[in-house]
Motif scaffolding. Structure first.
Motif, PDB file in Angstrom:
ATOM      1  N   HIS A 232      -0.925  -9.226 -36.127  1.00  0.00           N
ATOM      2  CA  HIS A 232      -1.073  -7.759 -36.147  1.00  0.00           C
ATOM      3  C   HIS A 232      -1.780  -7.403 -37.462  1.00  0.00           C
ATOM      4  O   HIS A 232      -1.241  -6.653 -38.271  1.00  0.00           O
ATOM      5  CB  HIS A 232       0.296  -7.079 -36.146  1.00  0.00           C
ATOM      6  CG  HIS A 232       1.229  -7.459 -35.038  1.00  0.00           C
ATOM      7  ND1 HIS A 232       1.508  -6.633 -33.984  1.00  0.00           N
ATOM      8  CD2 HIS A 232       1.982  -8.584 -34.832  1.00  0.00           C
ATOM      9  CE1 HIS A 232       2.408  -7.218 -33.172  1.00  0.00           C
ATOM     10  NE2 HIS A 232       2.705  -8.403 -33.672  1.00  0.00           N
TER      11      HIS A 232
ATOM     12  N   HIS B 271       5.968  -9.929 -25.983  1.00  0.00           N
ATOM     13  CA  HIS B 271       6.951 -10.079 -27.056  1.00  0.00           C
ATOM     14  C   HIS B 271       8.313 -10.108 -26.361  1.00  0.00           C
ATOM     15  O   HIS B 271       8.700  -9.105 -25.739  1.00  0.00           O
ATOM     16  CB  HIS B 271       6.965  -8.859 -27.965  1.00  0.00           C
ATOM     17  CG  HIS B 271       5.873  -8.816 -28.996  1.00  0.00           C
ATOM     18  ND1 HIS B 271       4.555  -8.658 -28.684  1.00  0.00           N
ATOM     19  CD2 HIS B 271       5.944  -8.882 -30.361  1.00  0.00           C
ATOM     20  CE1 HIS B 271       3.847  -8.622 -29.818  1.00  0.00           C
ATOM     21  NE2 HIS B 271       4.662  -8.765 -30.846  1.00  0.00           N
TER      22      HIS B 271
ATOM     23  N   ASP C 156       2.469 -14.354 -36.566  1.00  0.00           N
ATOM     24  CA  ASP C 156       2.970 -12.983 -36.355  1.00  0.00           C
ATOM     25  C   ASP C 156       2.613 -12.097 -37.540  1.00  0.00           C
ATOM     26  O   ASP C 156       3.326 -11.130 -37.825  1.00  0.00           O
ATOM     27  CB  ASP C 156       4.493 -12.987 -36.127  1.00  0.00           C
ATOM     28  CG  ASP C 156       5.018 -11.652 -35.605  1.00  0.00           C
ATOM     29  OD1 ASP C 156       4.219 -10.868 -35.063  1.00  0.00           O
ATOM     30  OD2 ASP C 156       6.228 -11.379 -35.762  1.00  0.00           O
TER      31      ASP C 156
ATOM     32  N   HIS D 200      -1.010 -15.039 -32.483  1.00  0.00           N
ATOM     33  CA  HIS D 200      -0.196 -13.809 -32.475  1.00  0.00           C
ATOM     34  C   HIS D 200      -0.252 -13.168 -33.860  1.00  0.00           C
ATOM     35  O   HIS D 200       0.427 -13.617 -34.783  1.00  0.00           O
ATOM     36  CB  HIS D 200       1.247 -14.168 -32.093  1.00  0.00           C
ATOM     37  CG  HIS D 200       2.174 -12.996 -31.943  1.00  0.00           C
ATOM     38  ND1 HIS D 200       3.020 -12.848 -30.872  1.00  0.00           N
ATOM     39  CD2 HIS D 200       2.394 -11.906 -32.730  1.00  0.00           C
ATOM     40  CE1 HIS D 200       3.722 -11.734 -31.003  1.00  0.00           C
ATOM     41  NE2 HIS D 200       3.360 -11.148 -32.143  1.00  0.00           N
TER      42      HIS D 200
HETATM   43 ZN   LIG Z   1       4.322  -9.474 -32.904  1.00  0.00          ZN
END
Ligand SMILES: [Zn+2]
Length: 408
Positions: free
Chosen positions: A82, A250, A324, A80
């Protein structure tokens, strides 16, 4: 990696038999090791391994690498992230120090929308350069299988721009990258107050466009208070699945959102965050094929509760951990730090936390057949440590360098 025979490995850590997809409950307590070993890599895969005294005659057609007693681990998996974004959000970092909450920052038009504005004004090439630098940092820290999301575009063209950057990263780096379309990360600025119309845009325009260029493996929705409702999530997941995109969600970061239920309902590969869950969510996840994935870096950075990883394990469920990595709520891609938070803050043992960052993390992005353990047939991607150490050293002295090299 060329065909290579690794010899004099002080200890191989993280061995699993073929066919193990994930570890649940008590299975997470154990990390299998082998001391004083060799391992043969052929065609980029683990061909075989065993104790040094079983090696016999060395094959003549391979390179030999002497690890001089160092330790070999499977590379971390990060299910996970970004890492494709433009610029950073240092101002919000300071806002948070001064006491503003995540919701308040979002309500002021900051947060994800701030990243979307920056990304809109950034060329694809510049975005690629920035993301590539972050990917290289991940690799240097021992992560060789990772998921990367869109979700800072929030306009069709900008979402496609992000996903094309992810595709270029896949093409240019010898790592395994899974790509996730997260158009429903927030409502785009132009659609403020018209959330259902934005959901229409995601379902009817973005998803078909993403699928036509084959840019994503998964479809994701931020199903939480102040973001997308269960009904909207349901619509988006259905639309994605029509185009062959398996869900990832999410959920339950800000409230008990119902996101776990809708995710399990559509056989999501994982439901992510889970800072706020009740026993009901645990029961829903039991016997499902959906991996509970927790993100302690976000809890650390935002001062939120941590996911109930220990309770999940005690209840016989699997748990995975991920970074994350993102500019707003978890600006770190260091899986070793994630493993440490798993131990220090979530009270997982080093073995449980290690399994959560490797095999279960691989399963949380559909990569368990190629990554996450030392298993014959899996891809060769390893961390070599600078000495033999107990597994607990890694999360305990969590800032002391421990990686000698990363082998791809
Ligand atoms: Zn996230």
């Amino acid at each position: 990696m060329k065909d290579t025979l690794l010899v004099n490995i002080g200890r191989i850590v993280g061995i699993l038999p073929e066919g193990v997809r994930k570890l649940c409950g008590k299975e997470m307590d154990t990390v299998q090791t082998l001391d004083n070993a060799w391992l043969l890599v052929r065609s980029g895969k683990i061909d075989s391994f065993g104790p040094m005294d079983s090696l016999g005659e060395r094959p003549s057609d391979v390179e030999v690498m002497d690890l001089s007693g160092k330790m070999l681990l499977p590379a971390f998996c990060d299910a996970h992230t970004h890492i494709v974004y433009a610029g950073d959000r240092q101002q919000e970092f300071v806002d948070k120090i001064n006491g503003l909450s995540y919701e308040e920052i979002a309500a002021r038009g900051g947060g994800i929308l701030n990243s979307a504005d920056l990304l809109h004004n950034t060329s694809e090439d510049s975005l690629y350069e920035q993301a590539a630098q972050r990917l290289e940092e991940m690799i240097s820290k021992g992560t060789l299988t990772m998921e990367i999301k869109s979700g800072y575009g929030l306009r069709t063209e900008d979402e496609l721009k992000m996903l094309r950057v992810i595709r270029r990263l896949k093409e240019n780096y010898p790592v395994d990258i899974k790509s996730t379309f997260l158009g429903a990360h927030a409502v785009g600025r132009e659609y403020r107050g018209r959330q259902d119309e934005y959901v229409d845009l995601v379902c009817k325009e973005m998803i078909p466009a993403v699928a036509s260029e084959n840019l994503a493996d998964f479809v994701d929705v931020f199903c939480d208070e102040g973001f997308f409702t269960v009904e909207q999530t349901d619509r988006i997941l259905k639309a994605g699945m029509q185009y062959g995109l398996r869900p990832k969600i999410h959920a339950n970061e800000l409230a008990v959102s119902g996101g776990v239920q809708v995710g399990v309902n559509y056989n999501a590969v994982s439901v992510d965050h889970l800072e706020r869950t009740t026993d009901v969510e645990m029961e829903v996840l039991r016997n499902s094929d959906t991996m509970p994935l927790m993100l302690p870096g976000a809890s650390f950075f935002l001062g939120m509760p941590y996911g109930r990883a220990k309770d999940y394990v005690a209840a016989g469920l699997p748990v995975a951990l991920a970074s994350d990595c993102n500019p707003g709520s978890s600006p770190s891609c260091d899986m070793r730090f994630v493993m440490a938070l798993g131990c220090i803050k979530m009270r997982l043992t080093p073995q449980q936390s290690f399994n959560a960052c490797t095999i279960n993390a691989a399963c949380a992005m559909g990569a368990e057949d190629v990554a996450g353990s030392i298993t014959v047939g899996k891809k060769a991607g390893f961390i070599v440590t600078n000495k033999v150490m107990e597994l607990g050293f890694i999360p305990y002295f969590h800032h002391t360098p421990f990686i000698d090299k990363v082998l791809i």
